[in-house]
Design a protein around this motif. Sequence first.
Motif, short mmCIF file in Angstrom:
data_model
loop_
_atom_site.label_atom_id
_atom_site.label_comp_id
_atom_site.label_asym_id
_atom_site.label_seq_id
_atom_site.Cartn_x
_atom_site.Cartn_y
_atom_site.Cartn_z
N GLY A 1 3.11 -60.12 75.06
CA GLY A 1 4.06 -59.27 75.76
C GLY A 1 5.51 -59.49 75.37
N ASN A 2 5.74 -60.28 74.33
CA ASN A 2 7.14 -60.59 74.01
C ASN A 2 7.91 -59.44 73.37
OD1 ASN A 2 5.14 -61.66 72.07
ND2 ASN A 2 6.90 -62.00 70.77
N THR A 3 7.23 -58.32 73.11
CA THR A 3 7.98 -57.13 72.69
C THR A 3 8.56 -56.42 73.93
OG1 THR A 3 5.91 -55.90 72.77
CG2 THR A 3 6.61 -56.67 70.62
N HIS A 4 8.07 -56.79 75.10
CA HIS A 4 8.45 -56.09 76.35
C HIS A 4 9.80 -56.61 76.87
CE1 HIS A 4 8.21 -54.72 80.50
NE2 HIS A 4 7.14 -54.00 80.18
N PRO A 5 10.63 -55.72 77.38
CA PRO A 5 11.94 -56.16 77.88
C PRO A 5 11.86 -57.15 79.04
CG PRO A 5 11.57 -53.81 78.33
CD PRO A 5 10.48 -54.25 77.42
N GLY A 6 10.73 -57.17 79.74
CA GLY A 6 10.60 -58.09 80.88
C GLY A 6 10.14 -59.48 80.47
N PHE A 7 9.92 -59.69 79.19
CA PHE A 7 9.45 -61.02 78.75
C PHE A 7 10.64 -61.96 78.65
CE2 PHE A 7 8.08 -64.40 76.06
CZ PHE A 7 6.73 -64.56 76.32
N MET A 8 10.56 -63.08 79.38
CA MET A 8 11.68 -64.05 79.37
C MET A 8 11.15 -65.47 79.25
SD MET A 8 13.55 -62.37 82.64
CE MET A 8 13.74 -60.59 82.68
N GLY A 9 9.89 -65.62 78.88
CA GLY A 9 9.29 -66.95 78.85
C GLY A 9 9.56 -67.67 77.55
N TRP A 10 9.48 -68.98 77.57
CA TRP A 10 9.63 -69.82 76.38
C TRP A 10 10.84 -69.34 75.56
CZ3 TRP A 10 5.19 -67.78 78.55
CH2 TRP A 10 4.39 -68.70 79.21
N VAL A 11 10.70 -69.28 74.22
CA VAL A 11 11.81 -68.68 73.43
C VAL A 11 11.17 -67.73 72.43
CG1 VAL A 11 13.88 -69.11 72.05
CG2 VAL A 11 13.02 -70.91 73.55
N HIS A 12 10.89 -66.51 72.89
CA HIS A 12 10.18 -65.55 72.04
C HIS A 12 11.10 -64.37 71.71
CE1 HIS A 12 6.62 -67.76 72.79
NE2 HIS A 12 5.76 -66.78 72.69
N GLY A 13 11.15 -64.03 70.42
CA GLY A 13 11.91 -62.85 70.02
C GLY A 13 11.09 -61.58 70.26
N GLY A 14 11.78 -60.44 70.22
CA GLY A 14 11.14 -59.16 70.54
C GLY A 14 10.59 -58.43 69.33
N GLY A 15 10.90 -58.92 68.11
CA GLY A 15 10.51 -58.16 66.92
C GLY A 15 11.30 -56.87 66.83
N ASN A 16 11.07 -56.08 65.78
CA ASN A 16 11.74 -54.78 65.67
C ASN A 16 10.92 -53.90 64.74
OD1 ASN A 16 13.55 -54.35 62.93
ND2 ASN A 16 13.07 -56.50 63.33
N PRO A 17 10.99 -52.57 64.94
CA PRO A 17 10.12 -51.67 64.17
C PRO A 17 10.36 -51.73 62.66
CG PRO A 17 11.06 -50.54 66.08
CD PRO A 17 11.74 -51.87 66.00
N ALA A 18 11.61 -51.91 62.24
CA ALA A 18 11.85 -51.98 60.78
C ALA A 18 11.14 -53.21 60.21
CB ALA A 18 13.36 -52.05 60.50
N GLY A 19 11.19 -54.29 60.96
CA GLY A 19 10.51 -55.52 60.52
C GLY A 19 9.00 -55.32 60.47
#
Length: 476
Positions: free
Chosen positions: A76-94
């Motif tokens: 769920g770390n792509t989700h704006p509500g994810f705030m756990g640990w230290v996870h990035g959100g990724g991005n569509p270009a990537g």
Amino acid sequence: MTVNLDPADWAALRAQGHRMLDDLLDYIEHIRTRPVWQPIPDEVRLSLREPLPEATSDLAAVYEQFKRNVLPYATGNTHPGFMGWVHGGGNPAGMLAEMLAAGLNANLGGRDHMPIEVERQIARWMADLFGFPDTASGLFVTGTSMANLLGVLVARNAALGAASRSAGVAGHRLVAYTSKAAHGCIAQAMEISGLGGAALRLIPTDERHQIDLTALKLAIAIDRRDGLTPFLLVGNAGTVDIGAIDDLVSLADIARCERMWFHVDGAFGALAMLAPDLAPRLAGIEQADSIALDFHKWGQVPYDAGFFLAYDGEKHRETFASPAAYLRREARGLAAGSPWPCEFGPDLSRGFRALKTWFTLKVHGAARIGGVISETCAIARHLKACVEARPELELMAPVALNIVCFRYRAADADRLNAKIVADLHEEGTVAPSTTVLGKGLAIRAAIVNHRTERRDVEALVERVVALGAEATRAAA
Ligand SMILES: Cc1ncc(COP(=O)(O)O)c(C=O)c1O
């Protein structure tokens, strides 16, 4: 019968591929409408259990299984509500770049091909960002755990010389220093490297969670008096618990005076160099001998994309380069292009992590990524203000960067706050994690994802207060 794995019907594969791409773009576009995370039902977990498939399956059918049983149950770390640990959100270009990399199926261990130039270009960008010279070296690795291990190994080699690669460390009593707030992977790196976890001195921190310089100097003096050899000082640029940044200028000074390798764990914090309002707080990082950082955290590059940067590329290479007849270099042809990346780390076969990083940095630009980093810190300050405005809540640590630790006040606060966090995960609106600080268990919100907005941290506060009150009422 052909054993070639390419499709018999390219047109059908193309249509299916386009559907898969569209679905994933839809998934990301509408990620906010989904739960951050949801519990995995037993039947879903069991759905993958089958013998190694002997027969072929239709790509569309396998994809349906993925869509039904894997995709809805991701971290769920792509989700704006994810705030756990230290996870990035990724991005569509990537994400698209990752598809291109898989298509090329490049092996970046070595040989003379353009994908390696992409990785070298990123190493040059990082060297420029941190004020390192042209002779610096950089290497993609899985993550900062691995980059910190490389830091320990290069430091060991610098201390004992290349001969120690065959002679080992026997007879040398090397000791390293970092703060109590350092990530556990540094102790693990000492264990893996054979130096021993006990040879890492965990120095106390002050009230801002920065390494206590007086205690550090004392520990070094005691070790020298006892005949040990201090060889490595690890500074923190963003501690995992609260995002504290050590006094890197003073650490660089101490490392120089004591002839120790100065490595900085900048897993997420190092990329604050991209944010003009935060970069001055990293002063001293330019004096590091090596830096570990992750593009997959604040850099928003899809997993995994860790990076190791060494000021002295030759010392870095000396630690790992291993000539072998089957890796013979030539002046021309595919076997040219020396030195190869495999000379800078333990991996021979290496994927093309550089491509998704290059796309992310080019498409969004360093200024925009820096803006994201800055904004996550502003959102963390907003969360801190929201916490301070609620008498039911207690701030548990200073907010140095993008991490806020707080809890619901209660007699059995540790148990209650752990329950609140598990409830939040199952509700699926926001997903913080927990940590244990001096005062006990804290709810820890690390704002890393570029999609997180103020309303998400406001929702976190509202739900924590509601769940805390509910549990307190139920217990009364
Ligand atoms: C300060 C710090 N160091 C090291 C790590 C480990 O990084 P990775 O998970 O990329 O191996 C983390 C992860 O959160 C971290 O915050």
